[in-house]
Scaffold this motif. Structure first.
Motif, PDB file in Angstrom:
ATOM      1  N   UNK A  52     -11.845   5.329  -6.418  1.00  0.00           N
ATOM      2  CA  UNK A  52     -13.125   5.685  -5.810  1.00  0.00           C
ATOM      3  C   UNK A  52     -14.257   5.430  -6.806  1.00  0.00           C
ATOM      4  N   UNK A  53     -15.421   5.133  -6.290  1.00  0.00           N
ATOM      5  CA  UNK A  53     -16.544   4.738  -7.142  1.00  0.00           C
ATOM      6  C   UNK A  53     -16.804   5.699  -8.311  1.00  0.00           C
ATOM      7  N   UNK A  54     -16.846   7.025  -8.096  1.00  0.00           N
ATOM      8  CA  UNK A  54     -17.164   7.919  -9.222  1.00  0.00           C
ATOM      9  C   UNK A  54     -16.135   7.889 -10.346  1.00  0.00           C
ATOM     10  N   UNK A  85     -28.205   8.799   0.939  1.00  0.00           N
ATOM     11  CA  UNK A  85     -26.986   9.405   1.482  1.00  0.00           C
ATOM     12  C   UNK A  85     -25.765   8.576   1.087  1.00  0.00           C
ATOM     13  N   UNK A  86     -25.450   8.595  -0.184  1.00  0.00           N
ATOM     14  CA  UNK A  86     -24.265   7.934  -0.699  1.00  0.00           C
ATOM     15  C   UNK A  86     -23.940   8.519  -2.065  1.00  0.00           C
ATOM     16  N   UNK A 120     -26.907   3.241   6.477  1.00  0.00           N
ATOM     17  CA  UNK A 120     -26.656   3.707   5.107  1.00  0.00           C
ATOM     18  C   UNK A 120     -27.501   2.940   4.099  1.00  0.00           C
ATOM     19  N   UNK A 121     -27.433   1.609   4.187  1.00  0.00           N
ATOM     20  CA  UNK A 121     -27.880   0.769   3.073  1.00  0.00           C
ATOM     21  C   UNK A 121     -29.306   0.254   3.185  1.00  0.00           C
ATOM     22  N   UNK A 125     -30.246   6.777   6.056  1.00  0.00           N
ATOM     23  CA  UNK A 125     -29.779   7.701   7.092  1.00  0.00           C
ATOM     24  C   UNK A 125     -28.365   8.167   6.760  1.00  0.00           C
ATOM     25  N   UNK A 126     -28.037   9.360   7.225  1.00  0.00           N
ATOM     26  CA  UNK A 126     -26.774  10.019   6.881  1.00  0.00           C
ATOM     27  C   UNK A 126     -25.752   9.797   7.986  1.00  0.00           C
ATOM     28  N   UNK A 127     -24.803   8.875   7.762  1.00  0.00           N
ATOM     29  CA  UNK A 127     -23.823   8.561   8.801  1.00  0.00           C
ATOM     30  C   UNK A 127     -22.699   9.592   8.890  1.00  0.00           C
TER      31      UNK A 127
END
Length: 199
Positions: A52-54, A85-86, A120-121, A125-127
Motif C-alpha cells: 500500500x502507498x503509505x 480525499x486520498x 477523486x483526481x 470529491x470523496x468517493x
C-alpha cells in the motif's frame, strides 16, 4: 476478430484515471467488448509483493508524484497528485460500478468509472461517501437504486469473483487489461493494447 478485454482496476487509482478515457475511446474505435471488473487491491498486493502507498519507501512515493505530474502534463489530463480525499476507501465505489455493470451493462459501468476516477483526481470529491456516490449516479443518469443494490450480497460476491479473476490472471496492479489471456499492466501500456485490439 472482435476482442474482449477484461478491464481490472481500482477506482481510487490515479493510473486508472489517467488511462480510462483513452481506453474507452480505444474500445469504441475497435468495436471491442469490455468486461468492467473493479478489484480489491488490498487482497492482491499481499499475494504479489505490492505494498500500500503509505508503506512504500520514501523514494518510491516521491517518484510516484513526479510521474503523476509528468503523465498529467504529457496527456493534457488535469490531475491533483495529492488530492484532498486520498487515500480513500475504494470498495464502496467498486461495488457500485459492479452493480451498474450487472444491471445496466458495460457502457454504463465505463461511464460511471470515468466519473468516479475523475471525482477523486480532478474534482476533490470523496468517493467513499454514500452521498457522493448517489450524486455521481445522478450525474451519469443512472438509477438511484443501484446504490442500495451495491450493498447486497450478490454484488459483494461478484466483486470477490472479480478480485479472484484478477489473481488468477496474475494481475498485480491497476489498471490491467487482459486480452485472451495476455496481460497488459498500466495505462502506459495502452499502445500495446491498441496493437492487440487492432490486429
Amino acid at each position: 476478430m472482435r476482442h474482449t478485454v477484461d478491464y481490472f482496476f481500482a477506482p481510487q487509482s490515479p493510473w486508472a484515471y489517467l488511462g480510462h478515457e483513452r481506453f474507452a475511446a480505444l474500445v469504441r474505435e475497435t468495436g471491442s467488448a469490455v468486461r468492467v471488473m473493479p478489484m480489491d487491491l488490498g487482497k492482491i498486493f499481499p499475494l504479489s509483493g505490492g505494498l500500500p502507498l503509505p508503506k512504500r519507501a520514501p523514494q518510491r512515493q516521491a517518484y510516484r508524484l513526479l510521474e503523476l505530474r509528468r503523465f498529467s502534463n504529457a496527456l493534457g489530463i488535469p490531475l491533483n497528485p495529492e488530492p484532498r480525499f486520498f487515500p480513500v476507501a475504494g470498495d464502496p465505489a467498486a461495488r457500485l460500478i459492479t452493480a451498474v455493470a450487472m444491471h445496466d451493462g458495460a457502457d454504463a459501468a465505463m461511464k460511471l468509472t470515468g466519473a468516479v476516477t475523475t471525482a477523486v483526481w480532478a474534482q476533490e470529491r470523496d468517493i467513499a461517501s454514500m452521498d457522493m456516490l448517489a450524486t455521481l449516479l445522478s450525474e451519469c443518469e443512472l438509477e438511484a437504486a443501484r446504490l442500495a443494490q451495491s450493498q447486497q450480497p450478490d454484488v459483494q460476491a461478484r466483486y470477490d469473483e472479480q478480485t479472484q479473476a484478477a489473481i488468477d490472471a496474475s494481475v498485480f496492479g491497476a489498471p490491467s487489461y487482459v486480452i485472451e489471456g495476455e496481460l497488459f499492466w498500466g495505462q502506459d501500456r495502452l499502445d500495446f493494447v491498441a496493437r492487440k485490439l487492432r490486429a
